[in-house]
Motif scaffolding. Structure first.
Motif, PDB file in Angstrom:
ATOM      1  N   ASN A 106       0.797  -1.218   0.000  1.00  0.00           N
ATOM      2  CA  ASN A 106       0.000   0.000   0.000  1.00  0.00           C
ATOM      3  C   ASN A 106       0.835   1.276   0.000  1.00  0.00           C
ATOM      4  O   ASN A 106       0.375   2.316  -0.466  1.00  0.00           O
ATOM      5  CB  ASN A 106      -0.945   0.014   1.208  1.00  0.00           C
ATOM      6  CG  ASN A 106      -1.962  -1.112   1.159  1.00  0.00           C
ATOM      7  OD1 ASN A 106      -2.534  -1.397   0.103  1.00  0.00           O
ATOM      8  ND2 ASN A 106      -2.179  -1.783   2.280  1.00  0.00           N
ATOM      9  N   ASN A 107       2.050   1.202   0.539  1.00  0.00           N
ATOM     10  CA  ASN A 107       2.834   2.431   0.654  1.00  0.00           C
ATOM     11  C   ASN A 107       4.212   2.328   0.011  1.00  0.00           C
ATOM     12  O   ASN A 107       5.092   3.136   0.284  1.00  0.00           O
ATOM     13  CB  ASN A 107       3.002   2.811   2.133  1.00  0.00           C
ATOM     14  CG  ASN A 107       3.803   1.776   2.920  1.00  0.00           C
ATOM     15  OD1 ASN A 107       4.361   0.847   2.349  1.00  0.00           O
ATOM     16  ND2 ASN A 107       3.837   1.930   4.226  1.00  0.00           N
ATOM     17  N   ARG A 114       5.410   3.105  -2.718  1.00  0.00           N
ATOM     18  CA  ARG A 114       5.859   4.216  -3.555  1.00  0.00           C
ATOM     19  C   ARG A 114       6.185   5.464  -2.742  1.00  0.00           C
ATOM     20  O   ARG A 114       6.668   6.459  -3.292  1.00  0.00           O
ATOM     21  CB  ARG A 114       4.782   4.556  -4.588  1.00  0.00           C
ATOM     22  CG  ARG A 114       4.550   3.463  -5.618  1.00  0.00           C
ATOM     23  CD  ARG A 114       3.355   3.808  -6.496  1.00  0.00           C
ATOM     24  NE  ARG A 114       3.613   4.997  -7.283  1.00  0.00           N
ATOM     25  CZ  ARG A 114       4.151   5.005  -8.497  1.00  0.00           C
ATOM     26  NH1 ARG A 114       4.513   3.864  -9.053  1.00  0.00           N
ATOM     27  NH2 ARG A 114       4.336   6.126  -9.155  1.00  0.00           N
ATOM     28  N   SER A 138       5.634  11.548  -6.243  1.00  0.00           N
ATOM     29  CA  SER A 138       6.547  10.483  -5.855  1.00  0.00           C
ATOM     30  C   SER A 138       7.774  11.059  -5.171  1.00  0.00           C
ATOM     31  O   SER A 138       8.225  12.154  -5.490  1.00  0.00           O
ATOM     32  CB  SER A 138       6.975   9.683  -7.099  1.00  0.00           C
ATOM     33  OG  SER A 138       8.008   8.803  -6.792  1.00  0.00           O
ATOM     34  N   TYR A 169      -2.575  10.446 -10.256  1.00  0.00           N
ATOM     35  CA  TYR A 169      -2.269  10.229  -8.837  1.00  0.00           C
ATOM     36  C   TYR A 169      -3.043   9.021  -8.311  1.00  0.00           C
ATOM     37  O   TYR A 169      -2.500   8.186  -7.584  1.00  0.00           O
ATOM     38  CB  TYR A 169      -2.623  11.475  -8.034  1.00  0.00           C
ATOM     39  CG  TYR A 169      -2.545  11.262  -6.534  1.00  0.00           C
ATOM     40  CD1 TYR A 169      -1.313  11.165  -5.899  1.00  0.00           C
ATOM     41  CD2 TYR A 169      -3.700  11.139  -5.767  1.00  0.00           C
ATOM     42  CE1 TYR A 169      -1.228  10.961  -4.533  1.00  0.00           C
ATOM     43  CE2 TYR A 169      -3.630  10.936  -4.406  1.00  0.00           C
ATOM     44  CZ  TYR A 169      -2.396  10.850  -3.788  1.00  0.00           C
ATOM     45  OH  TYR A 169      -2.324  10.632  -2.444  1.00  0.00           O
ATOM     46  N   ASN A 170      -4.317   8.909  -8.702  1.00  0.00           N
ATOM     47  CA  ASN A 170      -5.135   7.769  -8.260  1.00  0.00           C
ATOM     48  C   ASN A 170      -4.730   6.485  -8.969  1.00  0.00           C
ATOM     49  O   ASN A 170      -4.851   5.393  -8.399  1.00  0.00           O
ATOM     50  CB  ASN A 170      -6.622   8.064  -8.516  1.00  0.00           C
ATOM     51  CG  ASN A 170      -7.128   9.240  -7.705  1.00  0.00           C
ATOM     52  OD1 ASN A 170      -6.799   9.378  -6.535  1.00  0.00           O
ATOM     53  ND2 ASN A 170      -7.917  10.108  -8.325  1.00  0.00           N
ATOM     54  N   GLN A 180      -1.878   5.307  -9.624  1.00  0.00           N
ATOM     55  CA  GLN A 180      -0.712   4.614  -9.074  1.00  0.00           C
ATOM     56  C   GLN A 180      -1.098   3.595  -7.997  1.00  0.00           C
ATOM     57  O   GLN A 180      -0.277   2.788  -7.585  1.00  0.00           O
ATOM     58  CB  GLN A 180       0.276   5.630  -8.495  1.00  0.00           C
ATOM     59  CG  GLN A 180      -0.230   6.377  -7.278  1.00  0.00           C
ATOM     60  CD  GLN A 180       0.786   7.392  -6.770  1.00  0.00           C
ATOM     61  OE1 GLN A 180       1.985   7.157  -6.875  1.00  0.00           O
ATOM     62  NE2 GLN A 180       0.314   8.501  -6.256  1.00  0.00           N
ATOM     63  N   TYR A 181      -2.352   3.617  -7.554  1.00  0.00           N
ATOM     64  CA  TYR A 181      -2.813   2.643  -6.566  1.00  0.00           C
ATOM     65  C   TYR A 181      -3.585   1.491  -7.217  1.00  0.00           C
ATOM     66  O   TYR A 181      -4.140   0.649  -6.512  1.00  0.00           O
ATOM     67  CB  TYR A 181      -3.688   3.332  -5.515  1.00  0.00           C
ATOM     68  CG  TYR A 181      -2.946   4.396  -4.740  1.00  0.00           C
ATOM     69  CD1 TYR A 181      -1.993   4.038  -3.775  1.00  0.00           C
ATOM     70  CD2 TYR A 181      -3.157   5.744  -4.988  1.00  0.00           C
ATOM     71  CE1 TYR A 181      -1.292   5.006  -3.082  1.00  0.00           C
ATOM     72  CE2 TYR A 181      -2.456   6.719  -4.290  1.00  0.00           C
ATOM     73  CZ  TYR A 181      -1.530   6.346  -3.336  1.00  0.00           C
ATOM     74  OH  TYR A 181      -0.824   7.306  -2.654  1.00  0.00           O
ATOM     75  N   GLU A 187      -3.186  -1.760  -8.956  1.00  0.00           N
ATOM     76  CA  GLU A 187      -2.081  -2.709  -9.103  1.00  0.00           C
ATOM     77  C   GLU A 187      -1.968  -3.245 -10.519  1.00  0.00           C
ATOM     78  O   GLU A 187      -0.872  -3.335 -11.070  1.00  0.00           O
ATOM     79  CB  GLU A 187      -2.239  -3.857  -8.115  1.00  0.00           C
ATOM     80  CG  GLU A 187      -1.074  -4.832  -8.136  1.00  0.00           C
ATOM     81  CD  GLU A 187      -1.190  -5.909  -7.074  1.00  0.00           C
ATOM     82  OE1 GLU A 187      -0.315  -6.789  -7.029  1.00  0.00           O
ATOM     83  OE2 GLU A 187      -2.166  -5.882  -6.295  1.00  0.00           O
ATOM     84  N   GLU A 201      -0.489  -0.613 -12.781  1.00  0.00           N
ATOM     85  CA  GLU A 201       0.928  -0.418 -12.498  1.00  0.00           C
ATOM     86  C   GLU A 201       1.775  -1.546 -13.090  1.00  0.00           C
ATOM     87  O   GLU A 201       2.845  -1.313 -13.652  1.00  0.00           O
ATOM     88  CB  GLU A 201       1.157  -0.327 -10.983  1.00  0.00           C
ATOM     89  CG  GLU A 201       0.694   0.977 -10.372  1.00  0.00           C
ATOM     90  CD  GLU A 201       1.512   2.161 -10.876  1.00  0.00           C
ATOM     91  OE1 GLU A 201       2.682   2.289 -10.477  1.00  0.00           O
ATOM     92  OE2 GLU A 201       0.977   2.944 -11.687  1.00  0.00           O
TER      93      GLU A 201
END
Length: 398
Positions: free
Chosen positions: A82-83, A85, A310, A366-367, A369-370, A372, A375
């Motif tokens: 979750n974190n 990055r 980032s 921005y959203n 990047q969460y 999966e 990404e």
């Protein structure tokens, strides 16, 4: 008495067997987890079981990151899916602590280069045989661009080189495959009985093709190729994120697949409700002029402001002067095209709407990047592009 003892032994054996089975199951689950962030992982990368994002993160930063990354919390960050990055310093440290080795870069890359060269030799004859047909098709396409046919009555300040650049940018992003899939989705959506299974397959194919289209655009963009190799590699991830985001939304708008219920549901299943909301919001600012949107795609591709989200931005090695020069060139072409076609007052309105579209897309990144799956697909796209561009560099040297 003996029967009681036997029963106890059987019960104890059953408990022990169950306990052992649970331990084995947990060990198997643990072995399928990325040792860096805990995400699902199937393969060993650079000596450690790891997921694709952590693999690419290590590949990009293993050599230079140790000198430049700095943790804001004294190296105490807990790195997880979750974190991962948030703190690049602690993430890279964890990569090394778990046994990732930068020495394995060269052998892995060499194997890929050899494999790619074999594929290139096999396809070279096919490419040469289709060159003539491709040139004919390109000539026909150039005739279809409305702005080029207006050169005789050109009252704008666009010079010949800018018209050529406008034409190149217009055709660099080729959404024809996406439009074809979109048309199939629309046809099925109009049927009385909806074929959900086929729609789902086509919808997934649509999203897969967006990444392929983005890769083809980046590979054919001359300005990206002319960047220094270090600057290009540092910027490639940002460029891939940008073109895929806005290009996907542009294709949604052109094909009108947002009207297909099953398509939207598939998008929600793959990327979450937030992705659907984000796309619908950005669609409100999408210009109706295809040429303007395609120019905006290129401008957004070379906008590296998204890196503010980032921690890598603090040590961003990108030579911004090279990027700013390309941005300025694209912005000037957009503005002059607007003046040429719409006059001053409407040009101001459209340009302001275009800026709003790009700002909204930046917020959407921005959203993203969460997500999966997104990404992972971006990481794969960047990895393939790096390899293709590297092979081209080697051929030019030879």
């Amino acid at each position: 008495m003996e029967e009681t003892i036997d029963k106890n032994i059987i019960v104890n054996n059953a408990i022990l067997s169950s306990h052992t089975s649970n331990i084995i199951q947990k060990l198997e689950e643990f072995s399928r987890q990325c040792k860096i962030c805990g995400a699902s992982a199937l393969h060993s990368n650079y000596g450690v079981i790891s997921c694709s994002p952590c693999k690419m993160f290590f590949k990009r930063n293993a050599i230079t990151g140790q000198k430049h990354f700095k943790c804001l919390y004294s190296g105490q960050c807990d790195v997880n899916i979750n974190n991962r990055r948030i703190c690049s310093s602690c993430r890279l440290t964890k990569c090394f602590q778990n046994g990732m080795q930068s020495d394995l870069f060269r052998s892995s890359l060499t194997k890929k280069i050899i494999s790619k060269r074999k594929q290139n030799k096999m396809s070279k004859s096919m490419i040469e045989s289709s060159n003539i047909l491709q040139k004919i098709q390109e000539q026909k396409q150039l005739q279809r661009l409305p702005t080029l046919n207006l050169l005789q009555s050109d009252n704008s300040t666009l010079h010949t080189n800018q018209w050529t650049l406008l034409s190149n940018l217009f055709y660099n992003y080729d959404e024809s495959k996406l439009l074809l899939i979109g048309q199939q989705l629309m046809n099925e959506n109009n049927l009385e009985k909806s074929m959900i299974s086929i729609n789902s397959r086509l919808s997934k194919q649509f999203f897969m093709t967006t990444y392929e289209t983005s890769g083809a655009y980046l590979n054919s963009n001359g300005d990206l190729r002319r960047l220094s190799s270090d600057n290009r590699n540092a910027f490639l991830r940002t460029a891939a994120e940008n073109i895929n985001c806005l290009g996907t939304i542009f294709s949604w708008n052109r094909s009108q697949v947002y009207k297909c219920k099953n398509f939207v549901n598939t998008c929600r299943d793959l990327y979450g409700q937030s992705s659907v909301d984000m796309i619908e919001h950005i669609l409100k600012y999408m210009d109706s002029d295809i040429a303007i949107v395609k120019l905006a795609l290129s401008l957004f591709t070379f906008s590296n402001n998204i890196t503010i989200f980032s921690s890598i931005a603090m040590i961003n090695p990108i030579n911004t002067l090279e990027i700013f020069h390309i941005q300025n060139t694209y912005s000037e072409v957009i503005w002059k095209y607007l003046l040429y076609k719409y006059g001053f007052y409407e040009s101001v309105q459209r340009f302001m709407t275009l800026i709003q579209c790009l700002l909204t897309a930046t917020d959407g990144l921005y959203n993203a990047q969460y997500m999966e799956k997104h990404e992972n697909d971006i990481e794969l796209l960047v990895e393939n592009l790096e390899l293709e561009l590297l092979l081209d560099d080697i051929e030019h040297i030879n």
